[in-house]
Every structure is written in C-alpha cells, then in structure tokens.
Design a protein around this motif. Structure first.
Motif, PDB file in Angstrom:
ATOM      1  N   ASN A  92       0.840  -1.190   0.000  1.00 48.31           N
ATOM      2  CA  ASN A  92       0.000   0.000   0.000  1.00 48.31           C
ATOM      3  C   ASN A  92       0.875   1.240   0.000  1.00 48.31           C
ATOM      4  O   ASN A  92       2.041   1.194   0.385  1.00 48.31           O
ATOM      5  CB  ASN A  92      -0.936   0.002   1.214  1.00 48.31           C
ATOM      6  CG  ASN A  92      -2.237   0.697   0.909  1.00 48.31           C
ATOM      7  OD1 ASN A  92      -2.388   1.364  -0.104  1.00 48.31           O
ATOM      8  ND2 ASN A  92      -3.203   0.547   1.800  1.00 48.31           N
ATOM      9  N   LYS A 151      -1.880  -7.767   5.802  1.00 46.91           N
ATOM     10  CA  LYS A 151      -2.945  -6.777   5.689  1.00 46.91           C
ATOM     11  C   LYS A 151      -3.170  -6.014   6.990  1.00 46.91           C
ATOM     12  O   LYS A 151      -3.187  -4.789   7.001  1.00 46.91           O
ATOM     13  CB  LYS A 151      -4.234  -7.457   5.238  1.00 46.91           C
ATOM     14  CG  LYS A 151      -5.349  -6.492   4.976  1.00 46.91           C
ATOM     15  CD  LYS A 151      -6.590  -7.197   4.463  1.00 46.91           C
ATOM     16  CE  LYS A 151      -7.617  -6.137   4.135  1.00 46.91           C
ATOM     17  NZ  LYS A 151      -8.946  -6.517   4.293  1.00 46.91           N
ATOM     18  N   GLU A 158      -0.787   2.330   8.728  1.00 46.28           N
ATOM     19  CA  GLU A 158      -1.451   3.508   8.148  1.00 46.28           C
ATOM     20  C   GLU A 158      -2.116   4.349   9.230  1.00 46.28           C
ATOM     21  O   GLU A 158      -2.023   5.587   9.207  1.00 46.28           O
ATOM     22  CB  GLU A 158      -2.514   3.084   7.127  1.00 46.28           C
ATOM     23  CG  GLU A 158      -1.941   2.600   5.835  1.00 46.28           C
ATOM     24  CD  GLU A 158      -3.035   2.216   4.852  1.00 46.28           C
ATOM     25  OE1 GLU A 158      -3.580   3.139   4.208  1.00 46.28           O
ATOM     26  OE2 GLU A 158      -3.344   1.017   4.747  1.00 46.28           O
TER      27      GLU A 158
END
Length: 163
Positions: A92, A151, A158
């Motif tokens: 990501n 994940k 984040e």
C-alpha cells in the motif's frame, strides 16, 4: 497477433490489429506525433466502441509501461503461488501528511513501530524515488511510503501514520 499497416497520405499511418478477445484496435499515427486509438467489434464497423487520443509523449510513456509489464507477467505455473502470496501480503501507499508522527522519523524507526511486521520498500518524494531506502533515511511531510506486510499490519501502520 497480426498487424496490418496502411499509409494515410498527408496524415500518417494506420495500424490495425485484433486482440485475443476479438476486439480490433485501430491506431492512427499522425505526422504531428498525435496518436488516435479506436476500438471496434468488427473491422468494418463505422462506430467505435471507444476511442481516445494520446500525445507523442503519452504514447512513449504507455509503450514503456507495456514493455515493462511483459517482464512482470507471471508464468502460468507460478500464477497460483503468486495468488497465495497476494492473499497474505499487501502493498500500500501511505501519504505522510501534516501532523503525522512519521515526519522527521527515520525509515528504520518507522518500521520498528510495527515490530518489523511491515517493510518500507520505497519512498516517493516529489519527483524522486528512493527504492530500498536505508534505515537512516528521514521521512518528510509530503512523502509517500510504499509499505509491504500482512494486511492487518499495513492497516495498523497507516493508522499510526495519521496520528
């Protein structure tokens, strides 16, 4: 895939080909550098399914991406293995915005916040790409971090970056 080329006097060149799904692509290469693309269900169609225009520079960029994607296409026998890896891992891009706790922190320190569950594999800074950044590279406001990990770990990282 077979290509058919036709000279267009005063305009440039027309290149036509049919892909594996049966869609015809017609590309008009103008002398000016402009490229027009038309997508047709049949070579004799008067109305395209879709059309678009690219500048000469955009066409070059697209060609570079297409050439690169050829090298990155997985072989049939490795596709299942890659799918399994993708289910377990996530890549990501995390934008470092004003107020983030990551500003002025080193890459090594940022990675340690997640107890080595994520790796910062690249830092995008303005027009610069720092791939495989060293642990002492300092993160700045406006940077975008390319993060790899499971994940849940990436999602947690984040959230931490937004604090």
């Amino acid at each position: 895939m077979q290509f058919h080329e036709t000279e267009l006097p005063g305009v440039g060149k027309k290149i036509t080909f049919k892909n594996s799904e049966g869609i015809y692509t017609v590309m008009i290469l103008h002398h000016s550098g402009k490229r027009e693309f038309y997508y047709l269900e049949d070579d004799d169609d008067d109305e395209p399914l879709f059309s678009t225009t690219f500048t000469s520079e955009e066409t070059k960029e697209l060609a570079i991406k297409l050439l690169g994607s050829r090298e990155e296409t997985p072989e049939e026998d490795s596709y299942d293995q890659m799918s399994l890896v993708r289910k377990k891992a996530l890549v990501n891009w995390v934008d470092i915005k004003q107020g983030s706790c990551m500003i002025e922190r080193s890459v090594g320190s940022a990675q340690n916040l997640s107890e080595n569950e994520v790796s910062i594999v690249a830092v995008f800074r303005e027009d610069e790409l720092l791939s495989k950044p060293a642990d002492d590279v300092v993160i700045h406001e406006g940077d975008t971090l390319m993060v790899l990990g499971r994940k849940k770990a990436v999602e947690d990282f984040e959230k931490t970056c937004k604090e």
